[in-house]
Scaffold this active site. Sequence first.
Site, mmCIF file in Angstrom:
data_model
loop_
_atom_site.group_PDB
_atom_site.id
_atom_site.type_symbol
_atom_site.label_atom_id
_atom_site.label_comp_id
_atom_site.label_asym_id
_atom_site.label_seq_id
_atom_site.Cartn_x
_atom_site.Cartn_y
_atom_site.Cartn_z
ATOM 1 N N GLY A 17 0.785 -1.239 0.000
ATOM 2 C CA GLY A 17 0.000 0.000 0.000
ATOM 3 C C GLY A 17 0.809 1.278 0.000
ATOM 4 N N ARG A 96 -5.268 -8.697 -9.379
ATOM 5 C CA ARG A 96 -6.281 -9.521 -10.049
ATOM 6 C C ARG A 96 -6.708 -8.809 -11.332
ATOM 7 N NH1 ARG A 96 -9.151 -13.409 -7.520
ATOM 8 N NH2 ARG A 96 -11.055 -12.925 -8.677
ATOM 9 N N HIS A 114 0.929 0.312 -13.242
ATOM 10 C CA HIS A 114 1.711 -0.867 -13.628
ATOM 11 C C HIS A 114 3.192 -0.492 -13.654
ATOM 12 C CE1 HIS A 114 2.561 -4.740 -15.360
ATOM 13 N NE2 HIS A 114 3.325 -4.137 -16.248
ATOM 14 N N ASP A 146 -9.402 -2.192 -18.587
ATOM 15 C CA ASP A 146 -10.389 -2.972 -19.329
ATOM 16 C C ASP A 146 -10.241 -4.425 -18.872
ATOM 17 O OD1 ASP A 146 -8.148 -3.928 -20.624
ATOM 18 O OD2 ASP A 146 -8.521 -2.833 -22.486
ATOM 19 N N GLU A 179 6.102 5.892 -9.413
ATOM 20 C CA GLU A 179 4.678 5.513 -9.356
ATOM 21 C C GLU A 179 3.888 6.471 -8.476
ATOM 22 O OE1 GLU A 179 3.899 1.482 -8.161
ATOM 23 O OE2 GLU A 179 5.294 0.648 -9.590
#
Length: 206
Positions: A17, A96, A114, A146, A179
């Site tokens: 996290g 997931r 990512h 998506d 990120e």
Amino acid sequence: MSGKAPCRIGVLVSGSGTNLQAIIDRIESGEIHAEVACVISNKADAYALTRAARHGIPVVVHENHRFSKRQEYDAETVAILKSYNVDLVILAGFMRILTNVMVNAFPHAIMNIHPALLPAFPGLHAQQQALDYGVRYSGCTVHFVDTGTDTGPIIMQTVVPVEQDDTEETLSARIQKAEHQTFAAAIKLFVDGKIKVKGRKVLISP
Ligand code: GAR
């Protein structure tokens, strides 16, 4: 700041996290006009849950092993997110792939981070994939989600150099710093209403 209600963000996590923390910090500093409405984890021991609880954010452990079908798991995730009136869903290290049930419930309102410059190195162990390939530069990508593996329209990317003696750990740490900045910047654009999606292209107003 406008009188508009803060954007309600639902964050899905599976691990440590640090991206969630970066988002919380920027919301608390007033940089992003939003509120983390809930944090949902598919892992009961995710440290992200501790981080959320420390900031008084509602947490939900929603484990996937109880579900035989991915669609059923996602339908319950949608119900939880809707119960918190979420406007934007953030996948912050959520490991997931989403089904059409989730994607259709929040059209162009689910973002993922990512740890590579997509479309290079999708899926798991993106940093090790980059090292194995021998690229000089990798980085991170924020994209709309998506039903593919890291295939949705790209919102922002940041380039990070790969050093000759990098290991998966050292490269991951360098990319993770990028990120935190990139995800926050992309979320701010969304929250400020500056993003439009046209097919595969994400248009950002000045
Ligand atoms: C981040 O590096 C993120 O890019 C990656 O998981 C990490 C989560 O870190 N996500 C993926 O690989 C998704 N394909 P965090 O829990 O400290 O934010």
